[in-house]
Motif scaffolding. Sequence first.
Motif, PDB file in Angstrom:
ATOM      1  N   VAL A   1     -37.555 -68.939 113.443  1.00  0.00           N
ATOM      2  CA  VAL A   1     -37.829 -68.808 114.703  1.00  0.00           C
ATOM      3  C   VAL A   1     -39.131 -67.939 114.982  1.00  0.00           C
ATOM      4  O   VAL A   1     -39.146 -67.013 114.198  1.00  0.00           O
ATOM      5  CB  VAL A   1     -36.541 -67.872 115.366  1.00  0.00           C
ATOM      6  N   ASN A   2     -39.705 -68.520 115.829  1.00  0.00           N
ATOM      7  CA  ASN A   2     -41.256 -67.897 115.989  1.00  0.00           C
ATOM      8  C   ASN A   2     -41.169 -67.351 117.445  1.00  0.00           C
ATOM      9  O   ASN A   2     -40.774 -67.803 118.616  1.00  0.00           O
ATOM     10  CB  ASN A   2     -42.192 -69.052 115.953  1.00  0.00           C
ATOM     11  N   CYS A   3     -41.849 -66.139 117.475  1.00  0.00           N
ATOM     12  CA  CYS A   3     -42.136 -65.569 118.829  1.00  0.00           C
ATOM     13  C   CYS A   3     -43.428 -64.981 118.767  1.00  0.00           C
ATOM     14  O   CYS A   3     -44.355 -65.046 117.681  1.00  0.00           O
ATOM     15  CB  CYS A   3     -40.900 -64.593 119.316  1.00  0.00           C
ATOM     16  N   GLY A   4     -43.798 -64.301 119.731  1.00  0.00           N
ATOM     17  CA  GLY A   4     -45.091 -63.631 119.932  1.00  0.00           C
ATOM     18  C   GLY A   4     -46.168 -64.680 120.857  1.00  0.00           C
ATOM     19  O   GLY A   4     -45.703 -65.634 120.621  1.00  0.00           O
ATOM     20  N   GLY A   5     -47.209 -63.906 120.875  1.00  0.00           N
ATOM     21  CA  GLY A   5     -48.230 -64.604 121.796  1.00  0.00           C
ATOM     22  C   GLY A   5     -48.373 -66.167 121.220  1.00  0.00           C
ATOM     23  O   GLY A   5     -48.557 -67.121 122.017  1.00  0.00           O
ATOM     24  N   LEU A   6     -49.042 -66.162 120.051  1.00  0.00           N
ATOM     25  CA  LEU A   6     -49.302 -67.472 119.283  1.00  0.00           C
ATOM     26  C   LEU A   6     -48.322 -68.602 119.370  1.00  0.00           C
ATOM     27  O   LEU A   6     -48.527 -69.835 119.578  1.00  0.00           O
ATOM     28  CB  LEU A   6     -50.064 -67.280 118.198  1.00  0.00           C
ATOM     29  N   ALA A   7     -47.234 -67.878 119.229  1.00  0.00           N
ATOM     30  CA  ALA A   7     -45.878 -68.952 119.077  1.00  0.00           C
ATOM     31  C   ALA A   7     -45.829 -69.931 120.560  1.00  0.00           C
ATOM     32  O   ALA A   7     -45.289 -70.888 120.397  1.00  0.00           O
ATOM     33  CB  ALA A   7     -44.686 -68.316 118.711  1.00  0.00           C
ATOM     34  N   ALA A   8     -45.939 -68.944 121.473  1.00  0.00           N
ATOM     35  CA  ALA A   8     -45.840 -69.544 122.916  1.00  0.00           C
ATOM     36  C   ALA A   8     -46.977 -70.409 123.307  1.00  0.00           C
ATOM     37  O   ALA A   8     -46.690 -71.427 124.013  1.00  0.00           O
ATOM     38  CB  ALA A   8     -45.197 -68.421 123.997  1.00  0.00           C
ATOM     39  N   LYS A   9     -48.071 -69.905 122.819  1.00  0.00           N
ATOM     40  CA  LYS A   9     -49.338 -70.630 123.571  1.00  0.00           C
ATOM     41  C   LYS A   9     -50.123 -71.602 122.569  1.00  0.00           C
ATOM     42  O   LYS A   9     -51.113 -72.015 123.097  1.00  0.00           O
ATOM     43  CB  LYS A   9     -50.352 -69.367 123.772  1.00  0.00           C
ATOM     44  N   ASN A  10     -49.838 -71.510 121.142  1.00  0.00           N
ATOM     45  CA  ASN A  10     -50.656 -72.594 120.402  1.00  0.00           C
ATOM     46  C   ASN A  10     -49.715 -73.591 119.715  1.00  0.00           C
ATOM     47  O   ASN A  10     -49.322 -73.643 118.538  1.00  0.00           O
ATOM     48  CB  ASN A  10     -51.322 -71.872 119.322  1.00  0.00           C
ATOM     49  N   PRO A  11     -49.320 -74.700 120.559  1.00  0.00           N
ATOM     50  CA  PRO A  11     -48.394 -75.764 120.037  1.00  0.00           C
ATOM     51  C   PRO A  11     -49.110 -76.273 118.754  1.00  0.00           C
ATOM     52  O   PRO A  11     -48.249 -76.781 117.709  1.00  0.00           O
ATOM     53  CB  PRO A  11     -48.381 -76.916 121.068  1.00  0.00           C
TER      54      PRO A  11
END
Lengths: 565, 565
Positions: A446-456
């Motif tokens: 499971v990924n979280c943090g800024g890049l997980a959300a913003k860099n598909p």
Amino acid sequence: MGRYVIGLDFGTNSCRSLIIDVANGGELASHVFPYPSGKDGVIVDAGDPHLARQNPADYVRGIEVTITEALKKAKAVEPSLSPLDVIGIGVDTTGSSPMPVSANGKPLCFDQRFANNPAAMVWLWKDHTSYAEAAQITETAAKMRPAYLSKIGGTYSSEWWWSKILHCKNMASEVFAAAESWVEICDWIPALLTGDLDPQHIKRSVCAAGHKAMFSASWDGLPDKEFLDALSPGLGCLRDKLYMNAFTAEKRAGYLSADWARTLGLSTSVAIAVGAFDAHMGAVGAGISPGTLVKIIGTSTCDIMIHPHQEKLNDIPGVCGIVDGSVMDGYFGIEAGQSGVGDIFLWFVNNLVPEKYGATQEEKFRTLGDAAATLKPGESGLLALDWNNGNRTILVDVRLTGLLIGQTLHTEPHEIYRALLEATGFGALAIIDRIEEFGVPVREVVNCGGLAAKNPLLMQIYADITGRPMKISRSEQTPALGAGIFAAVAAGQSSGGYDSIDDARQAMTGTGVVYTPNAGNHAIYKKLYALYRQLHDGFGAKSWSGGMFNVMKELLTLRDQVRKS
Amino acid sequence: MGRYVIGLDFGTNSCRSLIIDVANGGELASHVFPYPSGKDGVIVDAGDPHLARQNPADYVRGIEVTITEALKKAKAVEPSLSPLDVIGIGVDTTGSSPMPVSANGKPLCFDQRFANNPAAMVWLWKDHTSYAEAAQITETAAKMRPAYLSKIGGTYSSEWWWSKILHCKNMASEVFAAAESWVEICDWIPALLTGDLDPQHIKRSVCAAGHKAMFSASWDGLPDKEFLDALSPGLGCLRDKLYMNAFTAEKRAGYLSADWARTLGLSTSVAIAVGAFDAHMGAVGAGISPGTLVKIIGTSTCDIMIHPHQEKLNDIPGVCGIVDGSVMDGYFGIEAGQSGVGDIFLWFVNNLVPEKYGATQEEKFRTLGDAAATLKPGESGLLALDWNNGNRTILVDVRLTGLLIGQTLHTEPHEIYRALLEATGFGALAIIDRIEEFGVPVREVVNCGGLAAKNPLLMQIYADITGRPMKISRSEQTPALGAGIFAAVAAGQSSGGYDSIDDARQAMTGTGVVYTPNAGNHAIYKKLYALYRQLHDGFGAKSWSGGMFNVMKELLTLRDQVRKS
């Protein structure tokens, strides 16, 4: 009638409050407060790029502003919300970020004598002034107390507690002498909210203690006096001024003080949870359970797993830390990480991408990402190592540097950008492989943090490289959400919260988008990963026969000699 | 009364005439003519990046324009100059740049049938469409005629004569069938000026023949029919339509034809020298003598030495070519080179340098150079390999690629730029070491070409890396000057020229600026060179134990597979 908790998240440049519905983890509102001191909230020194400090007054002000404003916003969203429905506050912070305090727990820098002395401020996690002390601690422990190193990956870091305190003793002895104790900010802020800052009363986080201060039940808490005095005569005396116990984060540090209740418009029955580090609380906010690897992906990456007490757990070579209870009570917390991820992309975009890709950093990222997404794996012929900031896991070596191979006269920036994204994916896979190799199965990521959300694109590449689905945490503010979950448990079921973290986690977290691996891409990445590992082991592993282990080190040694000369 | 020669230099994008005083090599005037055809004078194919052809009509027009205009300018400088004082014309060109011709020596592309057929044009040196044929030639020669490979570094190139002709036979059989002969443009242009284009009369250059067509007195000239037919049945028949003899460049190809004399306003007693390649004539223009290494530094580098006939000369592994008379009669010409130098800097500046370094390419180069010049050797911690375009000498391997190591989160473009300059310097040293190791002492290094004149930082770095003075040729147009020197000898002393190249060279050439090595820098570069060689051998030498030889190759193989799929 709803019940709400507040997650207070103290980052590097700002802090935030998040108002959370206890029933389902719904996020009603949040407010961010950029720290007013220093450069983007960090006190720096033009003469010493290693120095990074913080002014604790910013935290105090940040609590007031963010809670007040977030509550206002929440009320606008949910008019029935009453401040009296808030049952708990949880706190997560950066770390290791210790600060020296006086006998009453006041930061030494609040004292007129030390008002502008950076040594009396918060020693922010990314302060690297203590690199010599870190090396000394590693060396001394290896000789005297090898056990101290066994759970922290074998190397003590300049970012950690004892390195910083020892550097203060060495370089700012007047501050060291005046300090009645030292406190991690993840411990100080909850204490501040309870109104009892007496250093002997502050409930210390086992997360901070175990991961950064070599605290363990196996050897009676903190390192012994003999060891500390071996580091520096007199350091041993500090041990008595610190702590004998450390607590998991669902424990209650106390209740909101009358002063703070008045200031914030909350009741004095608000439970204050023991604090912990952002990554660990973020892992809970992302819904961690045994078998789940949570990756918090930002400028660097923190990888967290938990492992039940009752099951055997080996040491995992190269994994930064295994600490009992550091994430959740009843589990070992396993912490790994990559020392450069988003930071490497930022470095590239800010330094090596011309304006034809866009006028701003944001535009450049968008154009690069769009162009990089049209490439197939392997198409550029490029391969990179993700070591611009060293390698935290699995090599635990700061004296490693970046490497790019395969460039021709036709290589374009978006190809390099993709190679850098891929390099961090290969680094991520090296960590997963290492953890599994030592007996901890990774069943879910499971990924979280800024890049997980913003860099598909990054997430799809990770899925294709690892051959595993990359799930994205439903919340984009997992540390604050995690802090709220601990607050809900600290408040307890009788107050409308929960009596166990497992219950709270299940009710309050979830995953959203899932990136599914593409089999064809994965097949190509398997070949590229073999080459990545060849470079990785050749340049990074001393034991690798016929390798290139000396090259990066000799370049750095030469660089340091030349810069000094 | 002065005597003058004209050096005609045919480059990749333009041609130039240089009017030279025979007495002292003084350069009176020059004129440049950009080829009007194609993109910057090169016919390209959007569908095939390997294709690079040229329209020979551009050369014909270029001769007329540049000589006429250069003479006008010379007359303005030296009013006493009469066109009748011009005693010779010499020609240098790129190569191997062959073209198919009809029975009367007319380019096939002048024929209406083939007017727009790229196969009927000049196959420019940098045309790489024939890479498969080159591999076949190397393989076949290794089996059947290993001697053919011994003087060309062991590998036949896709840039060379037979690869191109074979590719034409394979892919454009109608052109191959219509060709009565094939001619290098360095042979065709002098013949054009004499007015006799009969392919059987054209005096072929030993420089082109020996370096590119496997021509040698040791085996009766060109490769034998059996070998050629083994490459492709029927190719052997072409041998009779080519040539049995080849000539050094001070020989006279003939005299200026009446038509050309009229067109140019010159006399028909102007001697036309046999042509040769730009690098070889450039070496003479730079003042080559035994023990002198001449480096012609441009987009790529050509390194030329000469070695007297009477002294023993071993094969030098990895050195592209050793050809009797290719530079000067009486000497072996030794040719080495780096396949990417200025091209690597251009690639970097055009792709990876943001506008804060300047709005134009020129500004960026200036800013980068100024900033790079403030760095000490070793200070950036970076090290690069100069293989973005493969490695010509000493590895003779096009399937090598660039490598950059040592980057951190703070690495800036000017640091990388300097690392790239240094990489080409290390590559230059590897060549010098190799040549000396096999018994040819390098007593002096003279640099010419665009970068030698325009990039003082590069030249200082070369001096510091090699620990040798870097002399810069007095002339900035050494190929044209060299062509003029050969013209002066072709004309002979009786016409006011010279009877020997040695006399002409001594009178007409000289060196200017000298960059002296800095001992401190050299000491640091010795350490960096050791690391460069470790990477060089590890990634480039198959024999190197425990190396990384497979990495670049596998990346390229994967790239090619993915691009095809």
